[in-house]
Design a protein around this motif. Structure first.
Motif, PDB file in Angstrom:
ATOM      1  N   GLN A  59     -20.640 -29.166  61.426  1.00 40.14           N
ATOM      2  CA  GLN A  59     -19.896 -28.311  62.436  1.00 40.14           C
ATOM      3  C   GLN A  59     -19.723 -27.416  61.612  1.00 40.14           C
ATOM      4  O   GLN A  59     -19.752 -25.970  62.190  1.00 40.14           O
ATOM      5  N   ARG A  93      -8.300 -22.067  70.540  1.00 42.72           N
ATOM      6  CA  ARG A  93      -8.729 -22.131  71.277  1.00 42.72           C
ATOM      7  C   ARG A  93      -8.305 -24.038  71.576  1.00 42.72           C
ATOM      8  O   ARG A  93      -9.228 -24.750  72.957  1.00 42.72           O
ATOM      9  N   CYS A  94      -7.842 -24.401  70.482  1.00 43.22           N
ATOM     10  CA  CYS A  94      -8.473 -25.839  70.250  1.00 43.22           C
ATOM     11  C   CYS A  94      -6.675 -26.572  70.962  1.00 43.22           C
ATOM     12  O   CYS A  94      -6.542 -27.430  71.047  1.00 43.22           O
ATOM     13  N   CYS A 150      -7.554 -29.141  64.292  1.00 46.20           N
ATOM     14  CA  CYS A 150      -8.857 -28.897  64.113  1.00 46.20           C
ATOM     15  C   CYS A 150      -8.198 -27.557  64.188  1.00 46.20           C
ATOM     16  O   CYS A 150      -9.505 -27.036  64.339  1.00 46.20           O
ATOM     17  N   HIS A 183     -11.118 -24.822  64.018  1.00 44.09           N
ATOM     18  CA  HIS A 183     -11.412 -23.573  65.171  1.00 44.09           C
ATOM     19  C   HIS A 183     -11.402 -21.895  63.932  1.00 44.09           C
ATOM     20  O   HIS A 183     -12.004 -20.991  64.941  1.00 44.09           O
ATOM     21  N   MET A 242     -15.089 -20.979  62.878  1.00 43.62           N
ATOM     22  CA  MET A 242     -15.592 -21.115  64.028  1.00 43.62           C
ATOM     23  C   MET A 242     -15.488 -19.900  64.241  1.00 43.62           C
ATOM     24  O   MET A 242     -16.520 -18.813  64.920  1.00 43.62           O
ATOM     25  N   TYR A 259     -15.732 -18.619  72.562  1.00 45.29           N
ATOM     26  CA  TYR A 259     -16.286 -19.549  70.637  1.00 45.29           C
ATOM     27  C   TYR A 259     -16.659 -20.852  71.082  1.00 45.29           C
ATOM     28  O   TYR A 259     -17.191 -21.017  70.472  1.00 45.29           O
ATOM     29  N   ASP A 260     -15.416 -21.500  71.754  1.00 45.45           N
ATOM     30  CA  ASP A 260     -16.006 -22.510  72.271  1.00 45.45           C
ATOM     31  C   ASP A 260     -17.153 -23.175  73.314  1.00 45.45           C
ATOM     32  O   ASP A 260     -17.270 -24.582  73.928  1.00 45.45           O
ATOM     33  N   GLN A 311     -21.749 -21.661  69.353  1.00 49.57           N
ATOM     34  CA  GLN A 311     -22.192 -23.653  69.664  1.00 49.57           C
ATOM     35  C   GLN A 311     -23.593 -23.774  69.227  1.00 49.57           C
ATOM     36  O   GLN A 311     -23.330 -25.363  68.987  1.00 49.57           O
ATOM     37  N   CYS A 318     -10.035 -31.464  70.981  1.00 48.90           N
ATOM     38  CA  CYS A 318     -10.289 -29.672  70.863  1.00 48.90           C
ATOM     39  C   CYS A 318     -10.618 -28.625  71.769  1.00 48.90           C
ATOM     40  O   CYS A 318     -10.106 -27.434  71.388  1.00 48.90           O
ATOM     41  N   SER A 319     -10.901 -29.036  73.138  1.00 44.27           N
ATOM     42  CA  SER A 319     -11.690 -28.089  73.179  1.00 44.27           C
ATOM     43  C   SER A 319     -13.598 -28.281  73.676  1.00 44.27           C
ATOM     44  O   SER A 319     -14.243 -27.359  73.870  1.00 44.27           O
ATOM     45  N   ALA A 320     -13.802 -27.635  71.880  1.00 44.19           N
ATOM     46  CA  ALA A 320     -14.941 -27.908  71.487  1.00 44.19           C
ATOM     47  C   ALA A 320     -16.224 -28.914  71.709  1.00 44.19           C
ATOM     48  O   ALA A 320     -15.975 -29.953  72.466  1.00 44.19           O
TER      49      ALA A 320
END
Lengths: 341, 341
Positions: free
Chosen positions: A56, A108-109, A137, A141, A144, A158-159, A166, A191-193
């Motif tokens: 990633q 947003r983790c 994470c 993030h 990212m 972004y997630d 992504q 972590c929402s990703a």
């Protein structure tokens, strides 16, 4: 679809009697992707979880983001980390956000107490509460977010899988695992990703490609792979933290490997090129019940011993792993049962 | 000795894809010990762990200890408990010690933070530290101490296998499981007391005997079984605590069952005599990898639904069990895969 049966890889012995057992699957390939050893079902289809982090991180480098903002090797290491939320980790995560003039609120983790229990207890006793910087994470993030900013993608989403960032990550994962995007299943990570499910053999392939990028890869990708591997090798304490498996394995292996755990019993290990394996090698392990506290560590240590990366003297307290009662007395142990050589 | 393969009993689904799976073994017998259903290896040999507590409490009653000191049903329930260390539990444990004029210092169970995480965090934030009263086994140990005092056994070594108290407990376990002492393997439990390994089928037998003691048992034993069962049914909140499986199952089943978990994925359930099962029935379950957080609860709830003890509306948040990310969003679930009827 019912997967093939996992092989018994670890068992808990209390007194003289087996109490519980863990089944799993692993595959070892050399730098050309040729099978060296396997057990269980090498096609076991599951998520990479955090073991995907070094992949990633590729667009963070190939897009020019890391160079543009001057990210350091420490920060690149944290982008690949499932860190323990210790001060040495949150400090680096904060610096990463500062480089791009973003704040913790952009992450947003989500929050959780530090993985390192002593730090979690210290925080609670000190009246402190975790922020998103403590999320294991947060480095990923922050990288990212920086990449999204650099490529002009929407920062607020972004997630989201649809976000160009992504999509770049998904393409990088497909390239490294050598399977088409259409054969990668997508789920949402803790972590929402977006996260990536695929056969275990493809995960092994990706780490073989990471430690020994094929000539067919672009120069940018080859350089990015090299920088990720060297950052992980240079800063093993940032990849995990105190008493964490990745850190302990990389420190004990003294530069011979990169190690990355993923939730639910996943472990990927890249063995750097050496005399024995001129193009390196890699190991992908999945404990099928998702254990990451005892079966994964004892099996990982034992695999590295059997491959001559670690000696029987290394990490003796991890494998076999003592089982203690509430008075601290040893009443059993967890042992690896795999034999590969 | 390699056990027969466990059956897949639960799986974690993330997105649309299976991520991990749990294998296990269970056996259901009626009050006469006749097999009703089974899956996996009914001879799986493992420890009862805390599921043995209702059996370990028998000498506390048959020796006359409970009557002599006037122990209440609440206190008998706590003797059978793996409690959550909430105030309602530690208070009862303290009363049990007071009845015999002993103090917390006599306990040999060791300390740990309350199982109930909210209470553990509250204590840490309040600057408090756990005592042995918070140990989930403190009720069992207080009952052991009382019995040791009553029968004149050495108090300082009440948890040693050689102590007459532990020999009485071992005999009670052999009687209830209907296997000879020589075929029971002994190990040390997390709380330092001896624990008992045996085939899963023998564990099921013991709970069938508990809810429906055979005529061949002495009158004292029959009365003791009855009092233990009724104390557990009367005070389900003392057997576990907030958000604990035993408590939730017994409350949802409204007096139809006694439920007792043991560490490492063990669950024993006694179904009280009813029209369908005039002599009652019992279930013994072992998740072979030792999981007690997700596979055990979803499978236990599903088994009780399929036996008509619970409805599909009961404990809907436990089975299937949602899997959430760190932002609290549902990203998957754990589901039972067993079908028995």
């Amino acid at each position: 679809m019912t997967p093939k049966q996992g092989e018994i890889m670890a068992r808990l012995i209390r007194g003289e009697t087996m109490e519980s057992l863990h089944r799993g699957h692993f595959i070892v390939v050399d730098g050309d992707g040729v099978l060296i050893r396997s057990a269980g079902d090498t096609g076991f289809f599951t998520y990479m979880r955090s073991a995907a982090k070094p992949l990633q991180a590729l667009p963070f480098l190939t897009s020019g983001t890391a160079d543009e903002y001057g990210f350091s090797d420490e920060e690149i290491a944290l982008a690949c980390a499932s860190h323990s939320g210790e001060a040495r980790h949150t400090r680096v995560a904060e610096l990463m956000l500062q480089r791009t003039e973003l704040s913790e609120a952009y992450l947003r983790c989500g929050t959780h107490l530090p993985f390192y229990e002593k730090e979690a207890e210290r925080m609670m006793r000190a009246g402190e509460y975790p922020t998103q910087l403590h999320n294991n994470c947060s480095g990923k993030h922050a990288a990212m977010l920086a990449t999204a900013k650099h490529i002009g993608a929407d920062l607020a989403t972004y997630d989201a899988l649809e976000n160009p960032l992504q999509q770049q990550i998904l393409s990088a994962v497909a390239m490294m695992t050598e399977i088409p995007v259409s054969e990668i299943a997508i789920g949402i990570d803790g972590c929402s990703a977006p996260n990536f499910a695929m056969p275990l053999s493809a995960m092994a392939k990706s780490f073989a490609n990471l430690v020994s990028p094929p000539a067919g890869f672009s120069e940018e990708t080859q350089k990015a792979c090299g920088r990720i591997v060297s950052a992980m090798v240079k800063f093993p304490e940032l990849i995990g933290g105190s008493e964490r498996l990745d850190t302990m394995l990389m420190q004990a292996a003294e530069g011979q490997i990169i190690s990355k755990v993923g939730a639910e019993g996943v472990w990927l290990c890249g063995i750097l090129p050496s005399e024995k394996y001129p193009k390196g090698a890699s190991i992908a392990l999945k404990i099928e019940d998702g254990d990451d506290k005892r079966a994964r560590p004892v099996v990982a240590v034992e695999l590295l011993r059997q491959f001559g990366i670690l000696s029987s003297e290394d990490l003796k307290d991890i494998s076999p792993m003592p089982v203690k009662n509430r008075r601290g007395e040893i009443v059993g142990h967890v042992e690896a049962t795999i034999k590969i050589v």
